[in-house]
Enzyme design. Structure first.
Site, PDB file in Angstrom:
ATOM      1  N   GLU A  20     -45.564 135.388  63.494  1.00 49.61           N
ATOM      2  CA  GLU A  20     -45.320 135.657  62.074  1.00 49.61           C
ATOM      3  C   GLU A  20     -43.831 135.905  61.854  1.00 49.61           C
ATOM      4  O   GLU A  20     -43.067 136.028  62.809  1.00 49.61           O
ATOM      5  CB  GLU A  20     -46.122 136.876  61.598  1.00 49.61           C
ATOM      6  N   ILE A  70     -54.838 135.143  72.772  1.00 48.70           N
ATOM      7  CA  ILE A  70     -54.054 134.795  73.975  1.00 48.70           C
ATOM      8  C   ILE A  70     -54.063 136.009  74.904  1.00 48.70           C
ATOM      9  O   ILE A  70     -53.388 137.003  74.628  1.00 48.70           O
ATOM     10  CB  ILE A  70     -52.587 134.440  73.610  1.00 48.70           C
ATOM     11  N   ARG A  90     -37.580 141.303  56.664  1.00 52.93           N
ATOM     12  CA  ARG A  90     -36.912 142.586  56.383  1.00 52.93           C
ATOM     13  C   ARG A  90     -36.180 143.024  57.649  1.00 52.93           C
ATOM     14  O   ARG A  90     -36.305 142.403  58.689  1.00 52.93           O
ATOM     15  CB  ARG A  90     -37.961 143.651  56.063  1.00 52.93           C
TER      16      ARG A  90
HETATM   17  P1  ADP Z   1     -41.778 146.446  62.984  1.00 45.83           P
HETATM   18  O1  ADP Z   1     -42.086 145.090  63.487  1.00 45.83           O
HETATM   19  O2  ADP Z   1     -40.522 146.553  62.194  1.00 45.83           O
HETATM   20  O3  ADP Z   1     -41.948 147.473  64.011  1.00 45.83           O
HETATM   21  P2  ADP Z   1     -44.221 147.330  61.865  1.00 45.83           P
HETATM   22  O4  ADP Z   1     -45.202 146.232  61.788  1.00 45.83           O
HETATM   23  O5  ADP Z   1     -44.406 148.377  62.887  1.00 45.83           O
HETATM   24  O6  ADP Z   1     -42.841 146.637  61.919  1.00 45.83           O
HETATM   25  O7  ADP Z   1     -44.076 147.981  60.436  1.00 45.83           O
HETATM   26  C1  ADP Z   1     -42.938 148.704  60.056  1.00 45.83           C
HETATM   27  C2  ADP Z   1     -43.326 149.727  59.048  1.00 45.83           C
HETATM   28  O8  ADP Z   1     -43.890 149.098  57.921  1.00 45.83           O
HETATM   29  C3  ADP Z   1     -44.349 150.700  59.558  1.00 45.83           C
HETATM   30  O9  ADP Z   1     -44.051 151.958  59.009  1.00 45.83           O
HETATM   31  C4  ADP Z   1     -45.650 150.137  59.040  1.00 45.83           C
HETATM   32  O10 ADP Z   1     -46.570 151.183  58.858  1.00 45.83           O
HETATM   33  C5  ADP Z   1     -45.210 149.529  57.737  1.00 45.83           C
HETATM   34  N1  ADP Z   1     -45.964 148.325  57.379  1.00 45.83           N
HETATM   35  C6  ADP Z   1     -45.766 147.087  57.827  1.00 45.83           C
HETATM   36  N2  ADP Z   1     -46.577 146.219  57.231  1.00 45.83           N
HETATM   37  C7  ADP Z   1     -47.343 146.925  56.379  1.00 45.83           C
HETATM   38  C8  ADP Z   1     -48.372 146.596  55.456  1.00 45.83           C
HETATM   39  N3  ADP Z   1     -48.812 145.361  55.266  1.00 45.83           N
HETATM   40  N4  ADP Z   1     -48.927 147.582  54.743  1.00 45.83           N
HETATM   41  C9  ADP Z   1     -48.485 148.837  54.907  1.00 45.83           C
HETATM   42  N5  ADP Z   1     -47.521 149.204  55.744  1.00 45.83           N
HETATM   43  C10 ADP Z   1     -46.944 148.275  56.474  1.00 45.83           C
HETATM   44  P1  ADP Z   2     -48.766 142.429  62.314  1.00 45.40           P
HETATM   45  O1  ADP Z   2     -48.422 141.755  61.050  1.00 45.40           O
HETATM   46  O2  ADP Z   2     -49.764 143.498  62.157  1.00 45.40           O
HETATM   47  O3  ADP Z   2     -47.545 142.826  63.075  1.00 45.40           O
HETATM   48  P2  ADP Z   2     -49.078 140.243  64.229  1.00 45.40           P
HETATM   49  O4  ADP Z   2     -49.729 138.954  63.927  1.00 45.40           O
HETATM   50  O5  ADP Z   2     -47.604 140.257  64.359  1.00 45.40           O
HETATM   51  O6  ADP Z   2     -49.540 141.309  63.163  1.00 45.40           O
HETATM   52  O7  ADP Z   2     -49.731 140.802  65.567  1.00 45.40           O
HETATM   53  C1  ADP Z   2     -49.517 142.124  66.013  1.00 45.40           C
HETATM   54  C2  ADP Z   2     -49.858 142.223  67.497  1.00 45.40           C
HETATM   55  O8  ADP Z   2     -51.232 141.860  67.727  1.00 45.40           O
HETATM   56  C3  ADP Z   2     -49.081 141.278  68.391  1.00 45.40           C
HETATM   57  O9  ADP Z   2     -47.821 141.798  68.750  1.00 45.40           O
HETATM   58  C4  ADP Z   2     -50.012 141.138  69.574  1.00 45.40           C
HETATM   59  O10 ADP Z   2     -49.940 142.253  70.428  1.00 45.40           O
HETATM   60  C5  ADP Z   2     -51.374 141.128  68.926  1.00 45.40           C
HETATM   61  N1  ADP Z   2     -51.798 139.754  68.634  1.00 45.40           N
HETATM   62  C6  ADP Z   2     -51.663 139.114  67.468  1.00 45.40           C
HETATM   63  N2  ADP Z   2     -52.155 137.859  67.528  1.00 45.40           N
HETATM   64  C7  ADP Z   2     -52.612 137.691  68.785  1.00 45.40           C
HETATM   65  C8  ADP Z   2     -53.249 136.610  69.484  1.00 45.40           C
HETATM   66  N3  ADP Z   2     -53.523 135.457  68.889  1.00 45.40           N
HETATM   67  N4  ADP Z   2     -53.590 136.808  70.779  1.00 45.40           N
HETATM   68  C9  ADP Z   2     -53.336 137.974  71.389  1.00 45.40           C
HETATM   69  N5  ADP Z   2     -52.765 139.025  70.783  1.00 45.40           N
HETATM   70  C10 ADP Z   2     -52.392 138.904  69.503  1.00 45.40           C
HETATM   71 MG    MG Z   3     -46.077 141.530  63.708  1.00 45.41          MG
END
Ligand code: ADP
Ligand code: ADP
Ligand code: MG
Length: 491
Positions: A287, A202, A291
């Protein structure tokens, strides 16, 4: 309520949880690896659960060791924070098996949402708008076929991915073959799980997420957070309420989040993440993070709620003494994550000893940090130094407060992302709200003429104070009259 709780984490989130525990007269025990034995959480806690070693694998990720020691210490409940074991269902199961409460969702809910493919299926069941893409494990050939239907560009995502990792951007069908193979091997290596799915990309989207809290019967929401300002899919700046999206749409997003959580009778705190397509004015489920999140303080600032306390209430089976109507939103809050990284050298981590750190203070200013003078930023863990959160009556005032507060944030000994964040916050794009999740990936921030001189200038500023007459803002580093600053030994 509990008498003794273990905080199975480190750094700022450990300190944050300890503060709520002690606030309510609950004994706070915290895990600490060797390098963290002298850290602030260990110093502030009522007791330490020592995890000998340095690497995360040998310490904060060692499930049997943590659970065994927790039993010995008579722990009644474990708070996992975020990161490390927070979304590890095996940990939750081991804790529960030891007759200790796990402060979080049920292991079953963690499994469902930890697996993004399963989460997409829950979204379908609850009629939550979903980004077009696949919803089951497909063979290589099937993925190629599906990609033609979805169209390009698209993303290949690891079902077990998180923290901005495990996402690959694919521009055209010609790249698919190779990218599928790369995505699989990468996912296997990073998450020990090579399941992938594909999703339509997107463009020009915003990241909007909803803070929820459930107790199995009812689901409350604490409003939304906008986390569009990202670098490589990782959040840098978060704020609430969400700018630029109509309140009508935002309310629909709240409702979708609540309904999705209802669908699994969600327990405890969680975040339902969405992408908002600015061109189509449509939102899609992304997603669930099962937590407490890094950016929860933004919500606390505008609601006056202590979300960690709410987690404890739910976990202990106590009545939630609030209802949806009582959750009110006031003003605007913005959080900036500050890392020990060199923004001018491709954000390479800058571990080392913090010689001096002086966190800003002020009305509507909150700093969540476990870093203080003499503290070591080790290469073993996340290089985050702090989260700076400001609260003001509206967005413009909050931006102004964040900018001026960053000017007075003094750190010496390591490189920090303060100048970088400062540039963003003062930029027209941020002020107008005219940006999307990829905006930062497309711009390069100006590198000062002399990076080393710049580092020394920061050190000088931090130790001797701001030069009062020559410049009155530290933010625009490239705008500094660098010749003003002393060189070498003078520091
Ligand atoms: P938030 O949405 O709370 O900002 P983040 O996606 O930035 O979450 O992740 C929060 C913390 O958890 C970060 O320190 C990130 O590195 C860690 N983290 C999240 N998902 C994973 C994963 N699948 N494996 C390792 N570290 C993760
Ligand atoms: P994570 O588990 O690493 O947080 P997310 O699925 O939440 O992964 O996606 C992390 C970021 O990647 C989103 O906040 C967005 O910026 C980008 N992203 C994820 N999916 C899409 C998509 N379908 N189109 C555009 N950007 C995306
Ligand atoms: Mg995410």
């Amino acid at each position: 309520m509990y008498n003794r709780v273990l905080v199975a984490n480190r750094g700022e989130i450990a300190l944050r949880i300890i503060s709520t525990l002690q606030d309510h007269g609950i004994e706070a025990i915290v895990t600490a690896s060797d390098p963290d034995m002298t850290g602030k959480p260990a110093r502030v806690a009522d007791g330490i659960l020592h995890l000998p070693g340095e690497s995360a694998l040998n310490t904060y990720l060692d499930i049997p060791l943590i659970v065994d020691k927790a039993k010995d210490l008579g722990i009644q409940a474990v708070h996992p924070g975020y990161g490390f074991l927070a979304e590890n269902s095996e940990f939750a199961k081991a804790v529960i098996k030891a007759k200790i409460d796990f402060i979080g969702p049920t292991p079953d809910q963690m499994i469902k949402f930890g697996d993004k493919i399963q989460a997409r299926n829950i979204a379908i069941k609850t009629d939550t708008p979903l980004i077009p893409g696949t919803i089951e494990i497909l063979s290589h050939e099937e993925l190629l076929e599906e990609s033609k239907i979805i169209g390009f560009p698209l993303l290949i995502k690891a079902s077990a991915g998180g923290g901005g990792r495990g996402i690959r951007f694919v521009n055209s069908f010609e790249e698919m073959e190779e990218q599928i193979a790369l995505a699989k091997s990468e996912a296997k290596l990073a998450f020990n799980d090579d399941r992938i799915y594909i999703e339509k990309f997107i463009p020009h989207s915003r990241h909007v997420e909803v803070q929820i809290l459930g107790n199995g019967d009812e689901i409350l929401h604490f409003g939304e957070r906008d986390c569009t300002m990202q670098r490589k899919n990782q959040k840098l700046i978060e704020e609430a309420p969400a700018p630029t999206i109509s309140r009508k749409t935002v309310k629909e997003i709240h409702n979708s989040a609540v309904e999705l959580a209802m669908g699994v009778k969600y327990q405890n705190a969680g975040t339902v993440e969405f992408l908002y397509d600015q061109a189509e004015k449509k939102y899609y489920f992304l997603e669930v993070n099962a937590r407490i999140q890094v950016e929860h303080p933004v919500t606390e600032m505008i609601t006056g709620e202590d979300l960690i306390w709410r987690q404890l209430q739910v976990s202990a089976g106590l009545d939630l003494d609030i209802s949806q109507e009582n959750i009110r939103f006031k003003g605007h809050a913005i959080e900036a994550r500050i890392y020990a990284e060199n923004a001018y050298k491709n954000f390479t981590p800058s571990p080392g000893r913090i010689n001096r750190i002086s966190h800003p203070i002020g009305a509507g200013v909150r700093v969540d940090s476990a870093v203080d003078d003499g503290c070591e930023i080790t290469p073993f863990y996340d290089p985050m130094i702090s989260k700076l959160i400001v609260h003001a009556h509206n967005r413009d005032a909050a931006i102004h407060k964040l900018a001026t507060t960053l000017d007075n944030y003094l750190v010496t000994g390591v490189h920090t992302t303060i100048p970088y964040i400062s540039e963003i916050v003062r930029g027209d794009a941020f002020k107008s709200g005219d940006y999307h999740t990829k905006s930062l990936d497309n711009v390069s921030i100006e590198i000062p003429d002399d990076v080393e001189l710049f580092a020394r200038a920061i050190a000088a500023f931090s130790l001797k104070g701001k030069p009062k007459t020559v410049v009155n803002s530290v933010s625009g580093v490239s705008r500094w009259k660098t010749s003003f600053w002393p060189r070498g030994d003078e520091l």
